[in-house]
Design an enzyme around this catalytic site. Structure first.
Site, PDB file in Angstrom:
ATOM      1  N   CYS B  97       5.876   6.872  28.081  1.00 34.55           N
ATOM      2  CA  CYS B  97       6.437   8.111  28.627  1.00 34.55           C
ATOM      3  C   CYS B  97       5.855   9.279  27.840  1.00 34.55           C
ATOM      4  O   CYS B  97       5.825   9.229  26.604  1.00 34.55           O
ATOM      5  CB  CYS B  97       7.957   8.084  28.482  1.00 34.55           C
ATOM      6  SG  CYS B  97       8.774   9.571  29.079  1.00 34.55           S
ATOM      7  N   HIS B 139      11.325   5.161  36.977  1.00 40.65           N
ATOM      8  CA  HIS B 139      11.253   5.830  35.663  1.00 40.65           C
ATOM      9  C   HIS B 139      11.489   7.336  35.827  1.00 40.65           C
ATOM     10  O   HIS B 139      12.255   7.944  35.077  1.00 40.65           O
ATOM     11  CB  HIS B 139       9.871   5.544  35.042  1.00 40.65           C
ATOM     12  CG  HIS B 139       9.622   6.196  33.718  1.00 40.65           C
ATOM     13  ND1 HIS B 139       9.457   5.485  32.552  1.00 40.65           N
ATOM     14  CD2 HIS B 139       9.495   7.505  33.369  1.00 40.65           C
ATOM     15  CE1 HIS B 139       9.263   6.324  31.545  1.00 40.65           C
ATOM     16  NE2 HIS B 139       9.266   7.557  32.012  1.00 40.65           N
ATOM     17  N   GLU B 140      10.861   7.929  36.853  1.00 45.51           N
ATOM     18  CA  GLU B 140      10.982   9.390  37.046  1.00 45.51           C
ATOM     19  C   GLU B 140      12.380   9.762  37.559  1.00 45.51           C
ATOM     20  O   GLU B 140      12.939  10.781  37.141  1.00 45.51           O
ATOM     21  CB  GLU B 140       9.905   9.903  38.011  1.00 45.51           C
ATOM     22  CG  GLU B 140       8.452   9.623  37.588  1.00 45.51           C
ATOM     23  CD  GLU B 140       8.135   9.960  36.146  1.00 45.51           C
ATOM     24  OE1 GLU B 140       8.797  10.825  35.542  1.00 45.51           O
ATOM     25  OE2 GLU B 140       7.203   9.334  35.593  1.00 45.51           O
ATOM     26  N   HIS B 143      14.750  10.090  34.794  1.00 47.84           N
ATOM     27  CA  HIS B 143      14.679  11.384  34.101  1.00 47.84           C
ATOM     28  C   HIS B 143      15.629  12.404  34.730  1.00 47.84           C
ATOM     29  O   HIS B 143      16.221  13.223  34.031  1.00 47.84           O
ATOM     30  CB  HIS B 143      13.251  11.957  34.161  1.00 47.84           C
ATOM     31  CG  HIS B 143      12.341  11.462  33.069  1.00 47.84           C
ATOM     32  ND1 HIS B 143      12.580  11.700  31.740  1.00 47.84           N
ATOM     33  CD2 HIS B 143      11.167  10.774  33.120  1.00 47.84           C
ATOM     34  CE1 HIS B 143      11.608  11.161  31.007  1.00 47.84           C
ATOM     35  NE2 HIS B 143      10.740  10.590  31.823  1.00 47.84           N
TER      36      HIS B 143
END
Lengths: 181, 169
Positions: B97, B139-140, B143
Protein backbone atom coordinates in the site's frame (compact mmCIF):
# COMPACT_ATOMS: atom_id res chain seq x y z
CA UNK A 1 8.99 -40.50 24.55
CA UNK A 2 12.33 -39.22 23.27
CA UNK A 3 14.21 -36.65 25.31
CA UNK A 4 13.68 -33.15 24.00
CA UNK A 5 16.24 -30.35 23.93
CA UNK A 6 15.47 -26.64 23.56
CA UNK A 7 18.32 -24.81 21.84
CA UNK A 8 18.75 -21.10 21.24
CA UNK A 9 21.59 -19.56 19.23
CA UNK A 10 22.40 -16.14 17.84
CA UNK A 11 25.25 -14.79 15.74
CA UNK A 12 26.13 -12.53 12.82
CA UNK A 13 23.98 -13.44 9.82
CA UNK A 14 25.73 -15.18 6.95
CA UNK A 15 24.83 -17.85 4.41
CA UNK A 16 25.33 -21.40 5.68
CA UNK A 17 24.32 -21.17 9.36
CA UNK A 18 21.13 -23.23 9.01
CA UNK A 19 22.92 -25.82 6.85
CA UNK A 20 25.79 -26.17 9.34
CA UNK A 21 23.52 -26.57 12.35
CA UNK A 22 20.99 -28.87 10.72
CA UNK A 23 23.89 -31.06 9.51
CA UNK A 24 24.86 -31.63 13.17
CA UNK A 25 21.32 -32.74 13.99
CA UNK A 26 21.15 -34.98 10.92
CA UNK A 27 24.50 -36.64 11.63
CA UNK A 28 23.47 -37.27 15.24
CA UNK A 29 20.03 -38.70 14.30
CA UNK A 30 18.30 -35.85 16.15
CA UNK A 31 14.85 -34.92 14.92
CA UNK A 32 14.34 -31.18 14.36
CA UNK A 33 10.84 -30.40 15.67
CA UNK A 34 9.34 -26.93 16.26
CA UNK A 35 11.69 -24.16 15.20
CA UNK A 36 11.74 -20.45 14.58
CA UNK A 37 14.69 -18.79 12.90
CA UNK A 38 14.87 -15.23 11.68
CA UNK A 39 17.17 -12.35 10.91
CA UNK A 40 17.09 -9.57 13.50
CA UNK A 41 19.07 -6.55 12.38
CA UNK A 42 22.40 -8.02 11.24
CA UNK A 43 22.13 -11.11 13.44
CA UNK A 44 20.48 -14.46 12.82
CA UNK A 45 18.49 -15.87 15.72
CA UNK A 46 17.58 -19.53 16.15
CA UNK A 47 15.12 -21.15 18.55
CA UNK A 48 14.36 -24.82 18.17
CA UNK A 49 13.37 -28.10 19.72
CA UNK A 50 15.16 -31.32 18.82
CA UNK A 51 14.44 -34.81 20.04
CA UNK A 52 17.37 -37.05 20.86
CA UNK A 53 17.56 -40.63 19.57
CA UNK A 54 17.73 -43.41 22.15
CA UNK A 55 21.23 -43.79 23.55
CA UNK A 56 22.28 -40.13 22.97
CA UNK A 57 22.59 -37.73 25.88
CA UNK A 58 22.17 -33.95 25.91
CA UNK A 59 25.89 -33.77 26.53
CA UNK A 60 26.60 -35.73 23.31
CA UNK A 61 24.59 -33.16 21.36
CA UNK A 62 26.27 -30.25 23.13
CA UNK A 63 29.71 -31.61 22.20
CA UNK A 64 28.62 -31.94 18.57
CA UNK A 65 27.16 -28.41 18.42
CA UNK A 66 30.07 -26.62 20.13
CA UNK A 67 32.65 -26.71 17.28
CA UNK A 68 30.02 -25.67 14.73
CA UNK A 69 28.84 -22.78 16.93
CA UNK A 70 32.42 -21.65 17.38
CA UNK A 71 33.15 -21.81 13.63
CA UNK A 72 30.04 -19.79 12.76
CA UNK A 73 30.32 -17.31 15.65
CA UNK A 74 27.11 -18.43 17.37
CA UNK A 75 26.41 -17.93 21.04
CA UNK A 76 24.16 -20.81 22.06
CA UNK A 77 22.47 -22.40 25.02
CA UNK A 78 20.71 -25.72 25.48
CA UNK A 79 18.25 -27.09 28.00
CA UNK A 80 16.57 -30.46 28.29
CA UNK A 81 12.80 -30.13 28.66
CA UNK A 82 11.51 -31.90 31.77
CA UNK A 83 8.88 -34.53 31.02
CA UNK A 84 5.96 -32.47 32.36
CA UNK A 85 6.75 -29.75 29.78
CA UNK A 86 6.74 -32.18 26.87
CA UNK A 87 3.48 -33.92 27.80
CA UNK A 88 0.35 -32.68 26.01
CA UNK A 89 -2.62 -31.50 28.10
CA UNK A 90 -2.75 -27.70 27.94
CA UNK A 91 -6.11 -26.31 29.14
CA UNK A 92 -8.54 -25.38 26.32
CA UNK A 93 -8.23 -21.79 25.14
CA UNK A 94 -9.39 -19.50 22.32
CA UNK A 95 -6.83 -18.48 19.69
CA UNK A 96 -6.71 -14.75 18.84
CA UNK A 97 -4.52 -12.48 16.72
CA UNK A 98 -3.68 -8.99 17.95
CA UNK A 99 -2.37 -6.29 15.59
CA UNK A 100 -0.99 -3.03 16.95
CA UNK A 101 0.57 -0.25 14.89
CA UNK A 102 1.40 3.38 15.37
CA UNK A 103 4.21 5.90 15.67
CA UNK A 104 7.02 4.28 17.64
CA UNK A 105 7.49 5.22 21.29
CA UNK A 106 8.75 3.39 24.36
CA UNK A 107 6.35 1.08 26.19
CA UNK A 108 4.06 -0.26 23.44
CA UNK A 109 5.00 -3.93 23.90
CA UNK A 110 5.15 -3.57 27.68
CA UNK A 111 1.67 -2.02 28.06
CA UNK A 112 0.04 -4.48 25.64
CA UNK A 113 1.73 -7.52 27.22
CA UNK A 114 0.96 -6.27 30.74
CA UNK A 115 -2.72 -5.86 29.82
CA UNK A 116 -2.76 -9.38 28.33
CA UNK A 117 -1.29 -10.87 31.48
CA UNK A 118 -3.99 -9.22 33.64
CA UNK A 119 -6.59 -11.41 31.89
CA UNK A 120 -4.32 -14.49 31.84
CA UNK A 121 -3.99 -14.12 28.07
CA UNK A 122 -0.96 -16.12 26.93
CA UNK A 123 1.22 -14.69 24.15
CA UNK A 124 2.38 -17.60 21.96
CA UNK A 125 4.05 -15.69 19.13
CA UNK A 126 5.16 -12.10 18.78
CA UNK A 127 6.69 -10.23 15.82
CA UNK A 128 7.56 -6.56 15.68
CA UNK A 129 8.80 -4.35 12.85
CA UNK A 130 10.13 -0.81 12.86
CA UNK A 131 9.90 0.89 9.47
CA UNK A 132 10.39 4.52 8.37
CA UNK A 133 7.40 6.83 8.71
CA UNK A 134 6.42 10.41 7.90
CA UNK A 135 6.12 11.39 11.60
CA UNK A 136 8.87 9.19 12.99
CA UNK A 137 9.39 5.44 12.75
CA UNK A 138 6.30 3.26 12.44
CA UNK A 139 6.07 0.42 14.95
CA UNK A 140 4.01 -2.62 14.06
CA UNK A 141 3.41 -5.54 16.37
CA UNK A 142 1.52 -8.77 15.70
CA UNK A 143 0.86 -11.25 18.50
CA UNK A 144 -0.78 -14.63 18.50
CA UNK A 145 -2.40 -15.38 21.79
CA UNK A 146 -4.43 -17.92 23.73
CA UNK A 147 -7.32 -16.41 25.64
CA UNK A 148 -8.69 -18.56 28.50
CA UNK A 149 -12.40 -17.97 27.66
CA UNK A 150 -15.03 -15.59 26.31
CA UNK A 151 -15.21 -13.55 29.53
CA UNK A 152 -11.46 -12.97 29.39
CA UNK A 153 -11.72 -12.07 25.68
CA UNK A 154 -14.38 -9.43 26.45
CA UNK A 155 -12.45 -7.99 29.38
CA UNK A 156 -9.21 -7.89 27.37
CA UNK A 157 -11.03 -6.29 24.41
CA UNK A 158 -12.39 -3.49 26.63
CA UNK A 159 -8.96 -2.79 28.10
CA UNK A 160 -7.46 -2.66 24.60
CA UNK A 161 -9.96 0.06 23.62
CA UNK A 162 -8.63 2.20 26.49
CA UNK A 163 -5.05 1.30 25.59
CA UNK A 164 -5.60 2.52 22.02
CA UNK A 165 -6.17 6.04 23.32
CA UNK A 166 -3.43 5.86 25.94
CA UNK A 167 -0.77 4.68 23.48
CA UNK A 168 -2.17 6.56 20.43
CA UNK A 169 -1.96 3.41 18.29
CA UNK A 170 -4.33 1.29 16.23
CA UNK A 171 -5.29 -2.04 17.83
CA UNK A 172 -7.28 -4.92 16.32
CA UNK A 173 -8.07 -8.13 18.23
CA UNK A 174 -9.61 -10.94 16.18
CA UNK A 175 -10.39 -14.59 16.84
CA UNK A 176 -8.38 -16.83 14.53
CA UNK A 177 -10.75 -18.08 11.84
CA UNK A 178 -9.23 -21.22 10.43
CA UNK A 179 -10.27 -22.15 6.90
CA UNK A 180 -11.89 -25.55 6.74
CA UNK A 181 -11.17 -26.97 3.31
CA UNK B 1 -6.25 16.79 -13.10
CA UNK B 2 -3.71 17.23 -10.34
CA UNK B 3 -0.90 15.10 -9.03
CA UNK B 4 -1.34 15.12 -5.25
CA UNK B 5 0.94 13.79 -2.53
CA UNK B 6 -0.06 10.34 -1.26
CA UNK B 7 -0.76 10.49 2.48
CA UNK B 8 1.02 7.93 4.61
CA UNK B 9 0.12 6.52 8.00
CA UNK B 10 -0.30 8.03 10.68
CA UNK B 11 -2.23 10.71 8.75
CA UNK B 12 -5.61 10.72 10.58
CA UNK B 13 -7.68 10.83 7.37
CA UNK B 14 -6.54 7.25 6.61
CA UNK B 15 -8.45 5.94 9.65
CA UNK B 16 -11.65 7.89 8.93
CA UNK B 17 -14.82 6.51 7.38
CA UNK B 18 -15.69 8.60 4.33
CA UNK B 19 -19.19 10.16 4.35
CA UNK B 20 -21.86 9.28 1.76
CA UNK B 21 -21.67 11.13 -1.57
CA UNK B 22 -24.85 12.34 -3.30
CA UNK B 23 -25.29 11.19 -6.91
CA UNK B 24 -24.49 14.01 -9.33
CA UNK B 25 -22.09 15.80 -6.95
CA UNK B 26 -19.48 17.44 -9.26
CA UNK B 27 -16.79 16.84 -6.63
CA UNK B 28 -16.88 13.11 -7.49
CA UNK B 29 -15.62 13.31 -11.10
CA UNK B 30 -13.07 15.99 -10.11
CA UNK B 31 -11.55 13.75 -7.43
CA UNK B 32 -11.47 10.83 -9.89
CA UNK B 33 -9.33 12.97 -12.22
CA UNK B 34 -6.92 13.68 -9.35
CA UNK B 35 -6.80 9.99 -8.44
CA UNK B 36 -5.86 9.03 -12.00
CA UNK B 37 -3.31 11.86 -12.28
CA UNK B 38 -1.69 10.79 -9.02
CA UNK B 39 -1.73 7.11 -10.02
CA UNK B 40 -0.02 8.02 -13.30
CA UNK B 41 2.83 9.60 -11.34
CA UNK B 42 3.52 6.35 -9.41
CA UNK B 43 4.68 3.67 -11.84
CA UNK B 44 3.35 0.27 -10.77
CA UNK B 45 0.50 1.76 -8.71
CA UNK B 46 -2.69 -0.15 -9.54
CA UNK B 47 -5.16 1.58 -7.24
CA UNK B 48 -5.79 4.61 -5.06
CA UNK B 49 -8.62 5.78 -2.85
CA UNK B 50 -9.70 9.41 -2.30
CA UNK B 51 -8.59 9.65 1.36
CA UNK B 52 -5.07 8.68 0.30
CA UNK B 53 -4.82 11.95 -1.62
CA UNK B 54 -6.58 14.01 1.04
CA UNK B 55 -10.16 14.00 -0.29
CA UNK B 56 -12.91 13.08 2.15
CA UNK B 57 -15.21 11.37 -0.38
CA UNK B 58 -16.13 7.85 -1.54
CA UNK B 59 -14.12 7.58 -4.77
CA UNK B 60 -11.50 5.08 -5.97
CA UNK B 61 -9.49 4.43 -9.11
CA UNK B 62 -8.19 0.97 -10.00
CA UNK B 63 -6.25 -0.18 -13.06
CA UNK B 64 -4.62 -3.58 -12.71
CA UNK B 65 -3.63 -3.60 -16.40
CA UNK B 66 -0.66 -1.51 -15.14
CA UNK B 67 0.56 -4.50 -13.12
CA UNK B 68 3.47 -6.56 -14.37
CA UNK B 69 1.45 -9.73 -13.75
CA UNK B 70 -1.11 -10.50 -16.45
CA UNK B 71 -4.65 -10.78 -15.11
CA UNK B 72 -8.24 -10.36 -16.24
CA UNK B 73 -9.27 -6.73 -15.99
CA UNK B 74 -11.58 -3.93 -17.08
CA UNK B 75 -8.72 -1.46 -17.68
CA UNK B 76 -8.99 1.86 -15.84
CA UNK B 77 -11.95 1.86 -13.44
CA UNK B 78 -13.08 5.17 -11.94
CA UNK B 79 -15.66 4.38 -9.30
CA UNK B 80 -17.84 6.62 -7.13
CA UNK B 81 -19.63 5.20 -4.06
CA UNK B 82 -18.53 1.62 -4.89
CA UNK B 83 -20.38 -1.06 -3.01
CA UNK B 84 -19.72 -4.80 -2.97
CA UNK B 85 -22.92 -6.81 -3.46
CA UNK B 86 -21.47 -10.32 -3.43
CA UNK B 87 -18.06 -11.74 -2.58
CA UNK B 88 -16.81 -15.31 -2.96
CA UNK B 89 -13.75 -17.50 -3.51
CA UNK B 90 -11.67 -16.28 -0.57
CA UNK B 91 -7.90 -16.59 -0.80
CA UNK B 92 -4.87 -15.15 0.98
CA UNK B 93 -2.51 -13.00 -1.08
CA UNK B 94 0.34 -10.55 -0.39
CA UNK B 95 -0.43 -6.82 -0.67
CA UNK B 96 1.38 -3.52 -0.42
CA UNK B 97 0.00 0.00 0.00
CA UNK B 98 1.42 3.42 -0.93
CA UNK B 99 0.29 4.66 2.51
CA UNK B 100 2.65 2.09 4.13
CA UNK B 101 5.56 2.14 1.68
CA UNK B 102 7.80 -0.19 3.74
CA UNK B 103 5.39 -3.00 4.65
CA UNK B 104 3.71 -5.94 2.95
CA UNK B 105 1.02 -8.15 4.43
CA UNK B 106 -0.84 -11.34 3.66
CA UNK B 107 -4.53 -10.53 3.48
CA UNK B 108 -7.56 -12.74 2.82
CA UNK B 109 -9.76 -11.33 0.03
CA UNK B 110 -12.53 -12.56 -2.23
CA UNK B 111 -11.30 -13.56 -5.68
CA UNK B 112 -14.69 -12.83 -7.20
CA UNK B 113 -16.87 -9.83 -6.43
CA UNK B 114 -19.99 -8.27 -7.87
CA UNK B 115 -20.19 -4.56 -7.22
CA UNK B 116 -22.21 -1.49 -8.06
CA UNK B 117 -20.86 2.02 -8.39
CA UNK B 118 -21.20 5.20 -10.43
CA UNK B 119 -18.67 6.07 -13.13
CA UNK B 120 -17.05 9.45 -13.81
CA UNK B 121 -20.23 10.56 -15.65
CA UNK B 122 -22.43 9.57 -12.68
CA UNK B 123 -23.84 6.62 -14.64
CA UNK B 124 -24.66 3.55 -12.59
CA UNK B 125 -22.51 0.46 -13.26
CA UNK B 126 -22.64 -3.12 -12.14
CA UNK B 127 -19.46 -5.13 -12.56
CA UNK B 128 -18.14 -8.60 -11.87
CA UNK B 129 -14.41 -8.57 -11.13
CA UNK B 130 -12.09 -11.48 -10.47
CA UNK B 131 -8.56 -12.22 -9.30
CA UNK B 132 -6.14 -9.36 -8.71
CA UNK B 133 -8.66 -6.75 -9.92
CA UNK B 134 -11.19 -7.94 -7.30
CA UNK B 135 -8.46 -7.82 -4.62
CA UNK B 136 -7.38 -4.27 -5.58
CA UNK B 137 -10.99 -3.01 -5.49
CA UNK B 138 -11.54 -4.51 -2.00
CA UNK B 139 -8.30 -2.89 -0.77
CA UNK B 140 -9.41 0.53 -2.08
CA UNK B 141 -12.99 0.24 -0.77
CA UNK B 142 -11.51 -0.61 2.65
CA UNK B 143 -9.72 2.78 2.52
CA UNK B 144 -13.14 4.48 2.20
CA UNK B 145 -14.12 2.87 5.51
CA UNK B 146 -10.85 3.71 7.29
CA UNK B 147 -9.75 0.07 7.19
CA UNK B 148 -6.07 -0.39 6.36
CA UNK B 149 -4.53 -3.64 5.19
CA UNK B 150 -2.69 -4.09 8.51
CA UNK B 151 -6.10 -4.25 10.21
CA UNK B 152 -6.81 -7.44 8.25
CA UNK B 153 -3.71 -9.42 9.26
CA UNK B 154 -4.61 -12.85 10.63
CA UNK B 155 -1.30 -14.18 11.94
CA UNK B 156 2.04 -12.96 13.25
CA UNK B 157 3.64 -14.44 10.12
CA UNK B 158 1.53 -12.25 7.82
CA UNK B 159 3.52 -9.01 8.10
CA UNK B 160 6.73 -8.35 6.17
CA UNK B 161 9.17 -5.53 5.62
CA UNK B 162 9.48 -4.55 1.99
CA UNK B 163 13.01 -4.89 0.66
CA UNK B 164 12.60 -2.33 -2.15
CA UNK B 165 10.06 0.32 -1.08
CA UNK B 166 10.18 1.99 -4.54
CA UNK B 167 8.04 -0.86 -5.85
CA UNK B 168 5.02 0.11 -3.64
CA UNK B 169 1.61 -0.36 -5.24
Amino acid sequence: MNRQIALSAVGRDQPGIVAALSKVFFENQCNLEDSSMTRLGGDFAILLLVSLPGGKTPDDLKKAVEPVAQKWGLTFSMRELPEEETAPGAPPSLPFTLVVYGVDHPGIVYRVAQTASEDKVNITDLRTHVTPGAQGPLYSLVMEMEVPGTAAAESFGRKLEALKKELKVEITLKPVDADEL
Amino acid sequence: MAVLPVLTYPHPLLKEKMPPLSPGDPQGPAVLRDLVGTMDSHPGCVGLAAPQIGHRIRAIAVDVSRSSRPCENHGLLRLLTPQILEASQWKVGREGCLSFPDLLANVKRAQKIRLEAFNEGWEKLELVCTGFEAVAIQHEIDHLDGILFLDRIRSSKDLFERRNPQAAV
